[in-house]
Scaffold this motif. Structure first.
Motif, mmCIF file in Angstrom:
data_model
loop_
_atom_site.group_PDB
_atom_site.id
_atom_site.type_symbol
_atom_site.label_atom_id
_atom_site.label_comp_id
_atom_site.label_asym_id
_atom_site.label_seq_id
_atom_site.Cartn_x
_atom_site.Cartn_y
_atom_site.Cartn_z
ATOM 1 N N ARG A 300 2.278 -8.211 -23.038
ATOM 2 C CA ARG A 300 1.616 -8.212 -24.345
ATOM 3 C C ARG A 300 2.622 -8.498 -25.456
ATOM 4 N N PRO A 301 2.153 -9.055 -26.579
ATOM 5 C CA PRO A 301 3.083 -9.402 -27.664
ATOM 6 C C PRO A 301 3.562 -8.212 -28.485
ATOM 7 N N TRP A 302 2.757 -7.139 -28.597
ATOM 8 C CA TRP A 302 3.113 -6.047 -29.510
ATOM 9 C C TRP A 302 3.107 -4.674 -28.846
ATOM 10 N N LEU A 303 2.234 -4.434 -27.890
ATOM 11 C CA LEU A 303 2.159 -3.130 -27.227
ATOM 12 C C LEU A 303 2.981 -3.183 -25.941
ATOM 13 N N PRO A 304 4.101 -2.456 -25.872
ATOM 14 C CA PRO A 304 4.969 -2.541 -24.690
ATOM 15 C C PRO A 304 4.292 -2.011 -23.431
ATOM 16 N N ARG A 305 4.666 -2.564 -22.304
ATOM 17 C CA ARG A 305 4.268 -2.051 -20.999
ATOM 18 C C ARG A 305 5.059 -0.778 -20.702
ATOM 19 N N LEU A 306 4.526 0.075 -19.848
ATOM 20 C CA LEU A 306 5.281 1.245 -19.419
ATOM 21 C C LEU A 306 6.253 0.897 -18.303
ATOM 22 N N ARG A 307 5.876 -0.047 -17.451
ATOM 23 C CA ARG A 307 6.749 -0.530 -16.389
ATOM 24 C C ARG A 307 7.078 -1.989 -16.659
ATOM 25 N N PRO A 308 8.273 -2.436 -16.298
ATOM 26 C CA PRO A 308 8.624 -3.836 -16.561
ATOM 27 C C PRO A 308 7.757 -4.786 -15.752
ATOM 28 N N TRP A 309 7.609 -5.986 -16.267
ATOM 29 C CA TRP A 309 6.840 -7.022 -15.585
ATOM 30 C C TRP A 309 7.490 -7.355 -14.250
ATOM 31 N N SER A 310 6.685 -7.484 -13.197
ATOM 32 C CA SER A 310 7.218 -7.738 -11.860
ATOM 33 C C SER A 310 7.890 -9.104 -11.749
ATOM 34 N N VAL A 339 11.802 -2.230 -10.376
ATOM 35 C CA VAL A 339 11.128 -3.525 -10.365
ATOM 36 C C VAL A 339 12.160 -4.643 -10.368
ATOM 37 N N ALA A 340 12.001 -5.593 -9.455
ATOM 38 C CA ALA A 340 12.867 -6.780 -9.372
ATOM 39 C C ALA A 340 14.332 -6.409 -9.241
ATOM 40 N N GLN A 436 17.306 -3.431 0.275
ATOM 41 C CA GLN A 436 15.860 -3.304 0.163
ATOM 42 C C GLN A 436 15.364 -3.997 -1.075
ATOM 43 N N ARG A 437 14.144 -4.448 -1.011
ATOM 44 C CA ARG A 437 13.489 -5.107 -2.136
ATOM 45 C C ARG A 437 12.622 -4.080 -2.841
ATOM 46 N N SER A 438 12.843 -3.909 -4.121
ATOM 47 C CA SER A 438 12.034 -2.953 -4.872
ATOM 48 C C SER A 438 10.630 -3.482 -5.036
ATOM 49 N N VAL A 439 9.699 -2.592 -5.256
ATOM 50 C CA VAL A 439 8.311 -2.984 -5.486
ATOM 51 C C VAL A 439 7.934 -2.556 -6.883
ATOM 52 N N GLY A 440 7.049 -3.291 -7.522
ATOM 53 C CA GLY A 440 6.680 -2.970 -8.894
ATOM 54 C C GLY A 440 5.253 -3.187 -9.166
#
Length: 440
Positions: A300-310, A339-340, A436-440
């Motif tokens: 989103r442009p103004w409201l931050p996510r709680l978790r980073p984008w995968s 994440v990532a 290991q590969r993290s999951v998000g």
């Protein structure tokens, strides 16, 4: 002090540089990057020339005697002519092709001749050469360097730093000087104001740093990044710099109780969400195609996510398996499902490591110790990310690393363990010591 006609002097100081600037633009139509360099150099002079002149008047280096067309006692026509002569004209005239000392010497010499001729509008004091030297050092030289680095795409960190200083002066300093609000006058009030201002300022500074490190460019449209930036604050919100400025104005409105700062915040939001977003979206879609479309749809442009984008830029975190506290910290990180971020034993790194190390997959970022901690926290959650962004600020990072080393978390020898499979191999689950590969 006798001199020429004040009206004629003021007209010459304005229209001389104005006509010369128009002629330079007509003879050499500026390219896109030249326009950007001209704008930045002109703004630098427009911000700092009034500051130095006010200081000169206070110090008695020179004074102005003009009726009408003044602001804070400074003649606006003289200032505008000065801005054109020092900031705009050299860029449009192609002065960047000449040696910098020659350009500085020529413009400074012209100023040394013109200042005495501007009497009685300008009355010089005994130590006016000190003020002239300060103008050259603080305004002329940085403005010329700003333009040259922008035109030649050199000194990325330095020109981004100058942009940050210029933005702070225009977006915060200038409104404070213009409005002159009632600021908090108690230690508690000042402390609260600084605490409220810290998160949005941190957001903007770290976003700019990410533009420089990951994107290889700056926020100025005429000096953009080479790559799309989706890491750091951009993994949580699409417009972190604009959000930071809007929040700064909102906080200033709260602590000063001045509605004009709230109006500035609303205006900034409306502009960024409307015209700027429309223009930037079209340009970024044309430049980055499907990659930008996916990012725009997810963040989103103004409201931050709680978790980073995968889809944020991937990275690896090398944590020693042979060290008890280190492997325990690795388990703590893994439990929070970064994440990532790949967790890899430090023993498998091609080089012998001595600290926990963070490396981005594209090779643009490598950090160890506290800096690695700051980077990895950005892969967890918005709350942890704020702490992590604070830890990568240079002064804070140095102090935190000093404290960590003093408490026993200093560098240590990590043995290398040969492995047949690539260090970046990814598996689901497993122990924190295994790749290991993290999951998000």
């Amino acid at each position: 002090m006798r001199g020429g006609d004040p009206a004629l002097i003021r007209a010459a100081c304005l229209f001389g540089p104005l006509l010369a600037t128009g002629a330079a633009a007509a003879l050499h139509p500026p390219a896109r990057r030249t326009i950007g360099a001209t704008l930045l150099a002109g703004l630098w002079n427009a911000v700092w020339l009034p500051v130095v002149n006010l200081l000169a008047v206070r110090a008695g280096w020179w004074t102005f005697h003009a009726e009408g067309g003044t602001a804070a006692g400074l003649p606006l026509d003289l200032l505008l002519g000065w801005v054109l002569l020092w900031g705009v004209l050299p860029v449009l005239a192609g002065a960047d092709r000449l040696p910098l000392p020659l350009v500085v010497a020529g413009l400074a010499w012209f100023d040394l001749v013109a200042m005495p001729l501007a009497a009685p509008v300008v009355r010089l004091g005994d130590n006016w050469l000190l003020g002239e030297a300060l103008c050259v050092a603080a305004v002329l030289v940085p403005g010329l360097l700003f333009a040259r680095w922008t035109l030649r795409r050199r000194r990325l960190v330095a020109r981004a730093g100058l942009q940050m200083v210029l933005c702070a002066a225009l977006m915060v300093g200038f409104p404070l000087v213009l409005v002159r609000p009632e600021l908090p006058d108690t230690a508690a009030g000042i402390g609260l104001a600084l605490q409220l201002l810290a998160p949005p300022v941190l957001l903007g500074v770290v976003a700019l740093r990410e533009f420089v490190q990951r994107g290889g460019g700056t926020p100025v449209p005429y000096d953009p990044p080479n790559r799309i930036v989706t890491s750091g604050p951009y993994a949580y919100v699409r417009n972190p710099m604009q959000l930071g400025i809007v929040l700064v104005h909102t906080v200033l409105a709260l602590v000063t109780r001045d509605w004009r700062f709230l109006a500035a915040a609303v205006t900034g939001f409306a502009y960024s969400a409307g015209l700027a977003d429309w223009h930037e979206n079209a340009g970024l879609r044309a430049l980055h195609g499907e990659e930008w479309t996916r990012y725009r749809a997810a963040v989103r442009p103004w409201l931050p996510r709680l978790r980073p984008w995968s889809g944020t830029a991937p990275a690896r975190l090398y944590v020693a398996q042979s060290c008890g506290p280190c492997s325990g910290f690795g388990r703590w990180v893994a439990a929070r499902r970064p994440v990532a971020l790949d967790l890899v034993p430090a023993e498998h790194h091609p080089r012998r490591l001595r600290r926990m190390t963070y490396e981005s997959a594209d090779g643009t970022v490598r950090a160890d110790g506290i800096a690695a901690l700051g980077r990895l926290l950005g892969h967890l959650h918005l709350g942890w990310a704020l702490l992590g962004w604070l830890l990568i600020v240079p002064g804070v990072r140095w102090f935190a690393q000093l404290c960590a080393d003093a408490l026993g978390a200093g560098p240590r020898d990590i043995p290398q363990v040969p492995t047949e499979r690539p260090a970046a191999s990814r598996t689901r689950g497993g122990t924190p010591g295994a790749p290991q590969r993290s999951v998000g």
